[in-house]
Design a protein around this motif. Structure first.
Motif, PDB file in Angstrom:
ATOM      1  N   TYR A 114       0.830  -1.199   0.000  1.00 46.32           N
ATOM      2  CA  TYR A 114       0.000   0.000   0.000  1.00 46.32           C
ATOM      3  C   TYR A 114       0.870   1.256   0.000  1.00 46.32           C
ATOM      4  N   ILE A 115       1.940   1.224   0.785  1.00 42.53           N
ATOM      5  CA  ILE A 115       2.864   2.358   0.807  1.00 42.53           C
ATOM      6  C   ILE A 115       3.502   2.546  -0.563  1.00 42.53           C
ATOM      7  N   GLY A 116       3.884   1.431  -1.196  1.00 41.17           N
ATOM      8  CA  GLY A 116       4.471   1.505  -2.525  1.00 41.17           C
ATOM      9  C   GLY A 116       3.543   2.160  -3.529  1.00 41.17           C
ATOM     10  N   LYS A 117       2.265   1.822  -3.473  1.00 38.39           N
ATOM     11  CA  LYS A 117       1.291   2.432  -4.385  1.00 38.39           C
ATOM     12  C   LYS A 117       1.132   3.922  -4.106  1.00 38.39           C
ATOM     13  N   THR A 118       1.186   4.301  -2.816  1.00 40.44           N
ATOM     14  CA  THR A 118       1.083   5.717  -2.470  1.00 40.44           C
ATOM     15  C   THR A 118       2.285   6.493  -2.992  1.00 40.44           C
ATOM     16  N   LEU A 119       3.471   5.911  -2.880  1.00 45.11           N
ATOM     17  CA  LEU A 119       4.674   6.555  -3.401  1.00 45.11           C
ATOM     18  C   LEU A 119       4.624   6.667  -4.922  1.00 45.11           C
ATOM     19  N   ASP A 120       4.114   5.624  -5.573  1.00 46.41           N
ATOM     20  CA  ASP A 120       3.955   5.695  -7.032  1.00 46.41           C
ATOM     21  C   ASP A 120       3.020   6.829  -7.418  1.00 46.41           C
ATOM     22  N   TYR A 121       1.957   7.006  -6.626  1.00 46.20           N
ATOM     23  CA  TYR A 121       1.002   8.087  -6.881  1.00 46.20           C
ATOM     24  C   TYR A 121       1.691   9.446  -6.763  1.00 46.20           C
ATOM     25  N   LEU A 122       2.499   9.621  -5.707  1.00 44.94           N
ATOM     26  CA  LEU A 122       3.208  10.878  -5.528  1.00 44.94           C
ATOM     27  C   LEU A 122       4.179  11.140  -6.673  1.00 44.94           C
ATOM     28  N   ASN A 123       4.893  10.112  -7.087  1.00 40.90           N
ATOM     29  CA  ASN A 123       5.864  10.282  -8.163  1.00 40.90           C
ATOM     30  C   ASN A 123       5.192  10.635  -9.486  1.00 40.90           C
ATOM     31  N   GLU A 124       3.971  10.142  -9.677  1.00 40.46           N
ATOM     32  CA  GLU A 124       3.283  10.398 -10.938  1.00 40.46           C
ATOM     33  C   GLU A 124       2.603  11.753 -10.967  1.00 40.46           C
ATOM     34  N   HIS A 137      10.261   9.118  -1.396  1.00 39.47           N
ATOM     35  CA  HIS A 137      10.390   7.967  -0.515  1.00 39.47           C
ATOM     36  C   HIS A 137      10.654   8.467   0.900  1.00 39.47           C
ATOM     37  N   LEU A 138      10.429   7.587   1.852  1.00 38.34           N
ATOM     38  CA  LEU A 138      10.634   7.941   3.247  1.00 38.34           C
ATOM     39  C   LEU A 138      12.108   7.792   3.604  1.00 38.34           C
ATOM     40  N   GLY A 176      -8.162   7.913   4.618  1.00 39.56           N
ATOM     41  CA  GLY A 176      -7.432   8.551   5.709  1.00 39.56           C
ATOM     42  C   GLY A 176      -5.971   8.143   5.763  1.00 39.56           C
ATOM     43  N   VAL A 177      -5.687   6.853   5.561  1.00 40.46           N
ATOM     44  CA  VAL A 177      -4.300   6.376   5.604  1.00 40.46           C
ATOM     45  C   VAL A 177      -3.494   6.979   4.461  1.00 40.46           C
ATOM     46  N   LYS A 178      -4.112   7.047   3.269  1.00 44.06           N
ATOM     47  CA  LYS A 178      -3.395   7.628   2.124  1.00 44.06           C
ATOM     48  C   LYS A 178      -3.031   9.089   2.395  1.00 44.06           C
ATOM     49  N   GLU A 179      -3.970   9.874   2.932  1.00 47.14           N
ATOM     50  CA  GLU A 179      -3.668  11.275   3.219  1.00 47.14           C
ATOM     51  C   GLU A 179      -2.624  11.388   4.319  1.00 47.14           C
ATOM     52  N   LEU A 180      -2.719  10.551   5.355  1.00 47.44           N
ATOM     53  CA  LEU A 180      -1.742  10.594   6.442  1.00 47.44           C
ATOM     54  C   LEU A 180      -0.347  10.275   5.932  1.00 47.44           C
ATOM     55  N   LEU A 181      -0.233   9.260   5.084  1.00 48.63           N
ATOM     56  CA  LEU A 181       1.063   8.910   4.509  1.00 48.63           C
ATOM     57  C   LEU A 181       1.627  10.056   3.686  1.00 48.63           C
ATOM     58  N   ILE A 182       0.772  10.667   2.864  1.00 50.81           N
ATOM     59  CA  ILE A 182       1.240  11.758   2.011  1.00 50.81           C
ATOM     60  C   ILE A 182       1.737  12.915   2.862  1.00 50.81           C
TER      61      ILE A 182
END
Length: 308
Positions: A114-124, A137-138, A176-182
């Protein structure tokens, strides 16, 4: 660290339902994350705790002493968050825990995929300058930090959602988790760029702008000048800055000025007005209001009580 914002208290486990007195655990499993609530009711030292996934922890009440990353131990109190990579062992002391004064801490373990997908979203979608920006990346540059209002609100919401019987809780938790991670990644990214800008101001547009802010922190910083330094229009500059860091340029400038103010307030010979002016605040009343809203006390109280 910046001022604290506290998550809402969580009902303690009834004594008759306690399974153990040190790190008693309640767990709520969801599709992409696992919410754990830990409570300790007696003093203990050198208690190890390891998660198989990346974990976001927040203190709710009481005090722990954390031993992490082979760094010096630090106090961990309410209003603060610690993030830890997968399979990294936290060693924890509970110097003040009692039956009448237990510690309580939330730990949100998030699936690596899930974290990987969130990072892919940010990179895109959030790399507006691909020629300048590294992959998101963190780095764990800031593994221990005070909660800001947005992170506090998200943690409060996730604790309610994860522990609710709502059949749609996985959907709400996902958002909520996606926004918190971002927000955590943006904060970590900001810390890294700010640190790098001190020694290499020409690495990127981001480094250049932050370096200029720090070099002129005690002066009147014009937004138009920042836009010119970034070679961006005003609207694009604000959008670009917030996409990268999750806060506005003014919020960042004020945050850095308040850090400086806390350092200067250690000198009790300086008045609050003098400190405000030295930090770039021309309006003393505005400085006092901003300091109090961020730190929870006025500059004068901080100088008397906190600055030693």
């Amino acid at each position: 660290m910046a001022g604290k914002h506290y998550v809402q208290p969580v009902a303690l486990t009834p004594h008759k339902h306690l399974q153990q007195l040190v790190e008693n655990r309640r767990v709520f499993n969801l599709k992409n994350c696992e919410l754990n609530i830990y409570e300790s009711y007696e003093q203990a030292w050198r208690v190890p705790l390891t998660f198989n996934n990346f974990v976001i922890t927040t203190m709710v009440q009481g005090k722990k002493v954390m031993h992490l990353f082979d760094q010096p131990a630090f106090d961990y109190r309410p209003g603060e968050t610690v993030i830890v990579p997968a399979n990294e062992t936290m060693v924890i002391d509970f110097p003040e825990a009692t039956m009448n004064n237990p510690t309580q801490c939330m730990a949100l373990a998030v699936d690596a995929g899930y974290i990987g997908k969130t990072l892919d979203y940010l990179n895109e979608y959030h790399n507006s300058e691909r020629t300048e920006t590294k992959d998101w990346h963190l780095q764990f540059n800031q593994h221990h930090f005070n909660n800001d209002p947005d992170i506090t609100a998200l943690i409060d919401k996730l604790m309610r959602v994860c522990s609710s019987p709502d059949r749609a809780r996985d959907i709400y938790a996902d958002l909520g988790v996606k926004e918190l991670l971002i927000r955590i990644i943006q904060q970590d990214h900001l810390g890294l760029i700010a640190q790098e800008s001190n020694t290499n101001s020409n690495s990127s547009r981001l480094h250049y702008v932050l370096h200029y802010i720090h070099e002129h922190l005690t002066e009147n910083i014009s937004v138009d000048v920042l836009c010119h330094k970034a070679c961006l229009s005003r609207n694009v500059f604000f959008k670009w800055f917030r996409e990268q860091f999750g806060i506005t340029p003014l919020q960042y400038i004020n945050r850095e000025r308040l850090k400086l103010a806390k350092q200067l307030l250690a000198d009790r010979n300086k008045t609050v007005s003098e400190v405000g002016l030295l930090c770039g605040f021309n309006d003393t009343n505005y400085f006092i209001r901003l300091f109090r809203s961020t730190e929870g006390v006025t500059p004068g109280t901080y100088q008397l009580v906190c600055a030693k």
